[in-house]
Design a protein around this motif. Structure first.
Motif, mmCIF file in Angstrom:
data_model
loop_
_atom_site.group_PDB
_atom_site.id
_atom_site.type_symbol
_atom_site.label_atom_id
_atom_site.label_comp_id
_atom_site.label_asym_id
_atom_site.label_seq_id
_atom_site.Cartn_x
_atom_site.Cartn_y
_atom_site.Cartn_z
ATOM 1 N N PRO A 47 87.093 21.897 53.175
ATOM 2 C CA PRO A 47 86.774 21.345 51.849
ATOM 3 C C PRO A 47 86.530 22.442 50.807
ATOM 4 C CG PRO A 47 85.242 20.553 53.554
ATOM 5 C CD PRO A 47 86.004 21.680 54.129
ATOM 6 N N SER A 73 83.898 26.153 54.342
ATOM 7 C CA SER A 73 84.411 25.646 53.064
ATOM 8 C C SER A 73 84.860 26.802 52.182
ATOM 9 C CB SER A 73 83.343 24.814 52.345
ATOM 10 O OG SER A 73 82.173 25.569 52.115
ATOM 11 N N ASP A 131 86.241 18.820 46.380
ATOM 12 C CA ASP A 131 85.658 17.914 47.381
ATOM 13 C C ASP A 131 84.156 17.702 47.216
ATOM 14 O OD1 ASP A 131 88.041 17.367 49.053
ATOM 15 O OD2 ASP A 131 87.980 19.527 49.365
#
Length: 315
Positions: free
Chosen positions: A48, A17, A87
């Protein structure tokens, strides 16, 4: 958007991420630059984006009693971050034990083991770890060891607010405290908001023909200086033009500081027990005590008209 409270809430199968870390109180226009960059970078990398923040504010743990007034509670910050495309938001409980993590331990415990950071996006003055010993240079060195990039985004934004000072949460809090809600709104990119539950007050507004929602604000809320303001009362999914009073109600020898909002031209509203939000658009006048009740009523009618015009112009 996913919301996690604590490292144990992160899914076991969470992959790589892009992460950004900070208090992000208010999610002001400088913060928005960093968060948007993190979101954009995550999309480029096909992973994300995660914002890591803390509760309570670190200063309250490091220096008890120094908790700053909050520009936005965590649920409001999460809403604003979701609007920016984030996210997931991770709220880390900031405990004495957590505050003792060295910068290197923080990197491993949070960024490497749990969030599997592929990139970390921060402002140039970012500090972290015990005694705020870690900085972006140290973070970049750790990135070389643990295979994540570090990108530094300049959050330096200025405008008319604060006489041209760089936008910051500290400046925003100062302007709110001074009653300069227009300046605060310029920094935030939206009106400053206060939230809470509507409780029963002395009901004098109702007796005077201007029934108000008496808002019991959340702990540590940044409340504007005493006075009358134009803005909106958000309740039950509706934004209503409002005349807002902040202060101790000196006309009736009040001592408790309150936030009360009169929904302009609305009749028969029953908001008791509801969680509401009050947005501050503009300062109208300071708190005052009048010689007669008639003078007070005349001033209140004038205040409401000014607020009606200010809100209409803004809309």
């Amino acid at each position: 958007m996913q919301r996690w409270r604590g490292l144990e809430d992160i899914p076991q199968d969470w992959g790589r991420s892009v992460v950004t870390i900070g208090s992000y109180d208010g999610v002001h226009r400088g913060h928005q630059l960093i968060i948007r960059h993190a979101v954009d970078r995550a999309r480029e990398l096909g992973v994300p984006s995660v914002v890591v923040t803390f509760d309570p504010h670190p200063s309250e743990v490091v220096r008890p009693g120094s908790h700053p007034p909050l520009l936005a509670p965590h649920h409001r910050r999460a809403e604003l971050m979701a609007e920016l495309g984030v996210d997931a938001v991770l709220i880390l409980p900031f405990t004495t034990e957590f505050s003792k993590l060295s910068p290197a331990e923080f990197v491993v415990k949070v960024l490497v083991d749990k969030l599997h950071a592929k990139a970390v996006v921060e402002g140039p003055n970012f500090r972290f770890g015990h005694r705020a010993a870690g900085n972006v240079e140290f973070l970049a060195e750790q990135g070389k060891i643990y295979d994540f990039e570090v990108e530094v985004v300049d959050l330096y934004v200025t405008g008319a607010a604060g006489g041209g000072e760089p936008f910051s949460s500290t400046l925003t809090r100062r302007l709110v405290a001074e009653g300069d809600v227009e300046g605060a709104g310029e920094i935030l990119g939206r009106p400053h908001r206060v939230e809470g539950v509507v409780v029963r007050g002395a009901q004098r507004g109702r007796e005077l023909g201007f029934p108000t929602a008496n808002v019991e604000t959340l702990p540590h809320t940044a409340i504007p200086a005493d006075g009358v303001y134009a803005g909106w009362l958000h309740a039950a999914g509706e934004a209503m033009p409002a005349a807002i009073s902040v202060g101790t109600n000196p006309q009736f020898d009040g001592t408790e500081r309150t936030v009360e909002a009169y929904a302009i031209d609305r009749v028969g509203l029953d908001l008791y027990g509801l969680h509401v939000a009050v947005d501050f658009l503009a300062f109208v006048r300071g708190q005052a005590k009048f010689d007669t009740l008639e003078a007070l009523l005349e001033q209140m009618a004038d205040d409401v008209q000014k607020c009606r015009e200010l809100v209409a112009a803004a809309e």
